[in-house]
Scaffold this motif. Structure first.
Motif, PDB file in Angstrom:
ATOM      1  N   HIS A  30     -27.562 -83.043   2.986  1.00 61.66           N
ATOM      2  CA  HIS A  30     -28.769 -83.483   3.395  1.00 61.66           C
ATOM      3  C   HIS A  30     -29.124 -84.873   3.415  1.00 61.66           C
ATOM      4  CE1 HIS A  30     -33.733 -82.745   3.059  1.00 61.66           C
ATOM      5  NE2 HIS A  30     -33.400 -83.896   2.400  1.00 61.66           N
TER       6      HIS A  30
ATOM      7  N   PRO B  65     -36.726 -79.867  -9.070  1.00 57.59           N
ATOM      8  CA  PRO B  65     -37.607 -80.690  -8.202  1.00 57.59           C
ATOM      9  C   PRO B  65     -38.272 -81.864  -8.630  1.00 57.59           C
ATOM     10  CG  PRO B  65     -39.751 -78.728  -8.565  1.00 57.59           C
ATOM     11  CD  PRO B  65     -38.307 -78.848  -9.008  1.00 57.59           C
ATOM     12  N   ALA B  66     -37.090 -82.063 -10.027  1.00 56.36           N
ATOM     13  CA  ALA B  66     -37.739 -83.056 -10.268  1.00 56.36           C
ATOM     14  C   ALA B  66     -37.227 -85.084 -10.115  1.00 56.36           C
ATOM     15  CB  ALA B  66     -37.376 -83.031 -11.985  1.00 56.36           C
ATOM     16  N   GLY B  67     -37.815 -86.119  -9.745  1.00 57.05           N
ATOM     17  CA  GLY B  67     -36.902 -86.949  -9.776  1.00 57.05           C
ATOM     18  C   GLY B  67     -37.859 -87.744  -9.129  1.00 57.05           C
ATOM     19  N   VAL B  68     -37.498 -88.930  -8.712  1.00 58.07           N
ATOM     20  CA  VAL B  68     -38.333 -90.380  -7.746  1.00 58.07           C
ATOM     21  C   VAL B  68     -37.738 -90.123  -6.004  1.00 58.07           C
ATOM     22  CG1 VAL B  68     -38.338 -91.864  -9.798  1.00 58.07           C
ATOM     23  CG2 VAL B  68     -36.830 -91.478  -8.420  1.00 58.07           C
TER      24      VAL B  68
ATOM     25  N   GLY C 132     -44.809 -82.706 -10.048  1.00 55.01           N
ATOM     26  CA  GLY C 132     -44.833 -84.006  -9.352  1.00 55.01           C
ATOM     27  C   GLY C 132     -45.455 -83.086  -7.840  1.00 55.01           C
ATOM     28  N   GLY C 133     -45.449 -83.883  -6.405  1.00 54.42           N
ATOM     29  CA  GLY C 133     -45.752 -83.710  -5.505  1.00 54.42           C
ATOM     30  C   GLY C 133     -45.488 -82.571  -4.907  1.00 54.42           C
ATOM     31  N   ILE C 134     -44.024 -82.198  -4.805  1.00 56.39           N
ATOM     32  CA  ILE C 134     -43.233 -80.996  -4.814  1.00 56.39           C
ATOM     33  C   ILE C 134     -44.178 -79.755  -5.238  1.00 56.39           C
ATOM     34  CG2 ILE C 134     -41.727 -79.586  -3.837  1.00 56.39           C
ATOM     35  CD1 ILE C 134     -39.922 -82.214  -3.312  1.00 56.39           C
TER      36      ILE C 134
ATOM     37  N   ASN D 128     -32.051 -90.649  -9.998  1.00 58.38           N
ATOM     38  CA  ASN D 128     -32.510 -88.937 -10.039  1.00 58.38           C
ATOM     39  C   ASN D 128     -30.374 -88.162 -10.444  1.00 58.38           C
ATOM     40  OD1 ASN D 128     -34.571 -89.206  -9.173  1.00 58.38           O
ATOM     41  ND2 ASN D 128     -34.218 -88.415  -7.007  1.00 58.38           N
TER      42      ASN D 128
ATOM     43  N   ILE E  10     -32.989 -79.917  -5.962  1.00 59.95           N
ATOM     44  CA  ILE E  10     -33.772 -80.117  -4.857  1.00 59.95           C
ATOM     45  C   ILE E  10     -34.088 -81.543  -4.590  1.00 59.95           C
ATOM     46  CG2 ILE E  10     -36.312 -80.623  -3.485  1.00 59.95           C
ATOM     47  CD1 ILE E  10     -37.238 -77.726  -4.546  1.00 59.95           C
TER      48      ILE E  10
ATOM     49  N   ALA F  18     -41.603 -86.482   1.854  1.00 56.69           N
ATOM     50  CA  ALA F  18     -41.817 -84.672   1.764  1.00 56.69           C
ATOM     51  C   ALA F  18     -42.494 -83.274   0.543  1.00 56.69           C
ATOM     52  CB  ALA F  18     -41.620 -84.097   3.228  1.00 56.69           C
TER      53      ALA F  18
ATOM     54  N   ASP G 149     -42.797 -80.453 -17.168  1.00 56.99           N
ATOM     55  CA  ASP G 149     -42.313 -81.223 -15.740  1.00 56.99           C
ATOM     56  C   ASP G 149     -42.695 -83.036 -18.011  1.00 56.99           C
ATOM     57  OD1 ASP G 149     -42.621 -84.285 -14.547  1.00 56.99           O
ATOM     58  OD2 ASP G 149     -43.147 -82.851 -13.480  1.00 56.99           O
TER      59      ASP G 149
ATOM     60  N   MET H  87     -41.536 -79.429   1.556  1.00 61.60           N
ATOM     61  CA  MET H  87     -40.658 -79.368   1.495  1.00 61.60           C
ATOM     62  C   MET H  87     -41.437 -78.025  -0.017  1.00 61.60           C
ATOM     63  SD  MET H  87     -37.755 -79.604   0.131  1.00 61.60           S
ATOM     64  CE  MET H  87     -37.053 -77.904  -0.612  1.00 61.60           C
TER      65      MET H  87
ATOM     66  N   VAL I 111     -30.730 -77.581  -2.485  1.00 64.38           N
ATOM     67  CA  VAL I 111     -32.045 -76.700  -1.343  1.00 64.38           C
ATOM     68  C   VAL I 111     -32.054 -77.703   0.161  1.00 64.38           C
ATOM     69  CG1 VAL I 111     -34.161 -76.179  -1.013  1.00 64.38           C
ATOM     70  CG2 VAL I 111     -32.982 -75.691  -2.579  1.00 64.38           C
TER      71      VAL I 111
ATOM     72  N   ASN J  13     -33.313 -85.562  -4.635  1.00 69.79           N
ATOM     73  CA  ASN J  13     -31.936 -86.327  -3.912  1.00 69.79           C
ATOM     74  C   ASN J  13     -31.311 -87.664  -4.774  1.00 69.79           C
ATOM     75  OD1 ASN J  13     -32.465 -85.657  -1.493  1.00 69.79           O
ATOM     76  ND2 ASN J  13     -34.700 -86.208  -0.699  1.00 69.79           N
TER      77      ASN J  13
HETATM   78  N1  NAI Z   1     -34.313 -80.830  -1.026  1.00 73.47           N
HETATM   79  C1  NAI Z   1     -35.243 -81.277  -0.086  1.00 73.47           C
HETATM   80  O1  NAI Z   1     -34.787 -81.524   1.078  1.00 73.47           O
HETATM   81  C2  NAI Z   1     -35.818 -82.399  -0.680  1.00 73.47           C
HETATM   82  C3  NAI Z   1     -35.580 -83.527  -2.180  1.00 73.47           C
HETATM   83  N2  NAI Z   1     -36.874 -84.063  -2.105  1.00 73.47           N
HETATM   84  C4  NAI Z   1     -36.592 -84.287  -3.223  1.00 73.47           C
HETATM   85  O2  NAI Z   1     -37.285 -83.657  -4.265  1.00 73.47           O
HETATM   86  C5  NAI Z   1     -37.732 -85.078  -5.855  1.00 73.47           C
HETATM   87  C6  NAI Z   1     -38.967 -85.321  -6.377  1.00 73.47           C
HETATM   88  O3  NAI Z   1     -39.855 -85.296  -4.973  1.00 73.47           O
HETATM   89  P1  NAI Z   1     -41.136 -85.423  -5.292  1.00 73.47           P
HETATM   90  O4  NAI Z   1     -41.650 -84.091  -5.779  1.00 73.47           O
HETATM   91  O5  NAI Z   1     -42.029 -85.957  -4.315  1.00 73.47           O
HETATM   92  O6  NAI Z   1     -41.712 -86.570  -6.623  1.00 73.47           O
HETATM   93  P2  NAI Z   1     -42.882 -86.889  -7.386  1.00 73.47           P
HETATM   94  O7  NAI Z   1     -42.147 -88.508  -8.477  1.00 73.47           O
HETATM   95  O8  NAI Z   1     -44.179 -86.716  -6.603  1.00 73.47           O
HETATM   96  O9  NAI Z   1     -42.048 -86.131  -8.750  1.00 73.47           O
HETATM   97  C7  NAI Z   1     -40.761 -85.525  -9.448  1.00 73.47           C
HETATM   98  C8  NAI Z   1     -41.702 -85.214 -10.754  1.00 73.47           C
HETATM   99  O10 NAI Z   1     -40.392 -85.136 -11.760  1.00 73.47           O
HETATM  100  C9  NAI Z   1     -40.861 -85.307 -13.006  1.00 73.47           C
HETATM  101  N3  NAI Z   1     -39.284 -85.593 -13.017  1.00 73.47           N
HETATM  102  C10 NAI Z   1     -38.543 -86.422 -14.027  1.00 73.47           C
HETATM  103  N4  NAI Z   1     -38.640 -86.668 -14.501  1.00 73.47           N
HETATM  104  C11 NAI Z   1     -37.729 -85.621 -14.890  1.00 73.47           C
HETATM  105  C12 NAI Z   1     -37.267 -85.027 -15.673  1.00 73.47           C
HETATM  106  N5  NAI Z   1     -36.013 -85.283 -17.045  1.00 73.47           N
HETATM  107  N6  NAI Z   1     -37.488 -83.866 -16.461  1.00 73.47           N
HETATM  108  C13 NAI Z   1     -38.722 -83.199 -15.924  1.00 73.47           C
HETATM  109  N7  NAI Z   1     -39.200 -83.852 -14.786  1.00 73.47           N
HETATM  110  C14 NAI Z   1     -39.748 -84.895 -14.193  1.00 73.47           C
HETATM  111  C15 NAI Z   1     -42.162 -86.427 -12.909  1.00 73.47           C
HETATM  112  O11 NAI Z   1     -42.673 -86.503 -13.771  1.00 73.47           O
HETATM  113  C16 NAI Z   1     -42.881 -85.754 -11.512  1.00 73.47           C
HETATM  114  O12 NAI Z   1     -43.896 -85.103 -12.055  1.00 73.47           O
HETATM  115  C17 NAI Z   1     -37.348 -86.863  -5.312  1.00 73.47           C
HETATM  116  O13 NAI Z   1     -36.405 -86.530  -5.295  1.00 73.47           O
HETATM  117  C18 NAI Z   1     -37.395 -86.165  -3.396  1.00 73.47           C
HETATM  118  O14 NAI Z   1     -36.408 -86.824  -2.347  1.00 73.47           O
HETATM  119  C19 NAI Z   1     -37.972 -84.509  -1.565  1.00 73.47           C
HETATM  120  C20 NAI Z   1     -37.979 -83.549   0.461  1.00 73.47           C
HETATM  121  C21 NAI Z   1     -37.123 -82.411   0.635  1.00 73.47           C
END
Ligand code: NAI
Ligand code: OAA
Length: 353
Positions: free
Chosen positions: A217, A116-119, A58-60, A134, A157, A264, A81, A268, A186, A159
């Motif tokens: 958070h 960091p899995a999830g939307v 994912g993005g993170i 999530n 991580i 982010a 993933d 992140m 986190v 959300n």
């Molecule tokens: N704690 C914090 O400070 C922060 C938390 N986040 C959260 O992090 C999460 C991920 O964000 P991004 O990477 O930008 O999203 P993204 O959509 O780019 O990546 C998420 C990845 O999780 C994967 N995924 C989904 N279900 C899965 C499963 N059951 N097993 C393994 N992988 C799975 C997806 O295929 C995708 O590659 C979001 O919920 C976001 O809100 C984001 C920024 C800061």
């Protein structure tokens, strides 16, 4: 984790894995499984810890995987993933750093699991709007952790962190593996942002600034303690309003700037690696490692709260009290606790139903 996450995904991953990995590494993978915790060595890898990233494509996940591959304390990196993992792993595995990156959904023997899995959010959404999707993802992944590596440190991580950490705790309790010291939400990005924004106002290098950020958070639950900034300093009321608002809404600032392309990811990934490295250093036995994290806590009447914690070989070894708060912070704390209580309850109820 294979059967728990998805048996078809797992089959696909193992098949691709045997094509991608050189025969010596495949043999080595089996050896690694039998080695002592914290002392594993895969072929060509330095000794160090075994780390899994769940949501690694994912993005993170991608920049996080890249940065973790560069960490001397990491010997083996398992990337998992539900999509695109072979490409990310092949790419990362060509980096000539000490760690060996493996396309592996295996969690057995992991010292640290980063999730960091999830939307992510889109403009107009709150973090709580991510709950419905999530919560289920975190539940499934934590069930796998409980089964395969119940002693691993978990850095969560996904959300909304204020609810996903209670979800993870309930899953672990149900499985009989809950250790509050090993489950950490986190919140490092809030600290990273606070250090950056405060340094801008003070005209300092952000690396010289330390801002404790407590609570949770999301929005008002993110409570920067500007009266406790190091080095000691003072702010005008206007600066306090500006900084508090900017730190609490830093995530939304990025979501809006990305205009629908997510939240982010780079900052992140940076914050996640900073936090994971702190966990690994303390696992190694380094003394005096102190970071903010959202953990099971008795600092307030709430069952979970983010505050400064001292990390050690067992995870969270000490949770520090909030210290003296000024009137502005006391008002902020009351608001934060009200929202946090509801978010924590929502997470707990999702599992207890
Ligand atoms: N704690 C914090 O400070 C922060 C938390 N986040 C959260 O992090 C999460 C991920 O964000 P991004 O990477 O930008 O999203 P993204 O959509 O780019 O990546 C998420 C990845 O999780 C994967 N995924 C989904 N279900 C899965 C499963 N059951 N097993 C393994 N992988 C799975 C997806 O295929 C995708 O590659 C979001 O919920 C976001 O809100 C984001 C920024 C800061
Ligand atoms: O705002 C979001 O949705 C992502 C996040 O948690 C942050 O950037 O702090």
């Amino acid at each position: 984790m294979d059967s728990v996450v998805s048996s078809s995904a797992s089959r696909r991953i193992s098949t691709i894995s045997s094509h991608l990995l050189p025969p010596n590494l495949q043999m080595e993978m089996e050896d690694v499984g039998g080695l002592r915790r914290g002392n594993c060595r895969a072929k060509g890898a330095a000794p160090g810890f075994k780390v899994a990233i769940l949501g690694a494509a994912g993005g993170i996940g991608q920049p996080l995987a890249m940065l973790m591959k560069m960490k001397p304390l990491v010997s083996v990196l398992h990337l998992y993933d539900v999509v695109n993992t072979p490409g990310v792993t092949a790419d990362i595995s060509h980096m000539d750093t000490g760690a060996v990156a493996q396309l592996e959904d295996a969690l057995t023997g992991m010292d640290l699991v980063i999730i960091p899995a999830g939307v992510p959010r889109k403009p107009g959404m709150t973090r709580d709007d991510l709950f419905n999707i999530n919560a289920g993802i975190v539940k499934t992944l934590c069930e796998a952790i409980a089964k395969c590596c119940p002693n691993a440190i978990v850095n969560l991580i996904s959300n909304p962190v204020n609810s996903t950490v209670p979800i993870a705790a309930e899953v672990f309790k149900k499985a009989g593996t809950f250790d509050p010291k090993r489950l950490l939400g986190v919140t490092m990005l809030d600290v990273v942002r606070a250090n950056t924004f405060v340094a801008e106002v003070l005209g300092l290098d952000p690396r010289d600034v330390d801002v404790p950020v407590v609570g949770g958070h999301a929005g008002v639950t993110i409570l920067p303690l500007l009266s406790q900034v190091k080095p000691a300093c003072s702010f005008t009321n206007k600066e306090i309003d500006y900084l508090t608002d900017r730190i609490q809404n830093g995530g939304t600032e990025v979501v809006e700037a990305k205009a629908g392309a997510g939240s982010a990811t780079l900052s992140m990934a940076y914050a996640a690696v900073k936090f994971a490295d702190a966990c690994l250093r303390s696992l190694r036995g380094d003394a005096g490692v102190v970071e903010c994290a959202f953990v099971a806590s008795q600092v307030t009447e709430l069952p979970f709260f983010a505050s400064k914690v001292r990390l050690g070989r067992g995870g969270v070894e000490e949770i520090y009290p909030l210290g003296p708060l000024n009137e502005y912070e006391r008002v902020g704390l009351d608001k934060a606790k009200k929202e946090l209580a509801a978010s924590i309850q929502k997470g707990v109820s999702f599992i207890r139903k």
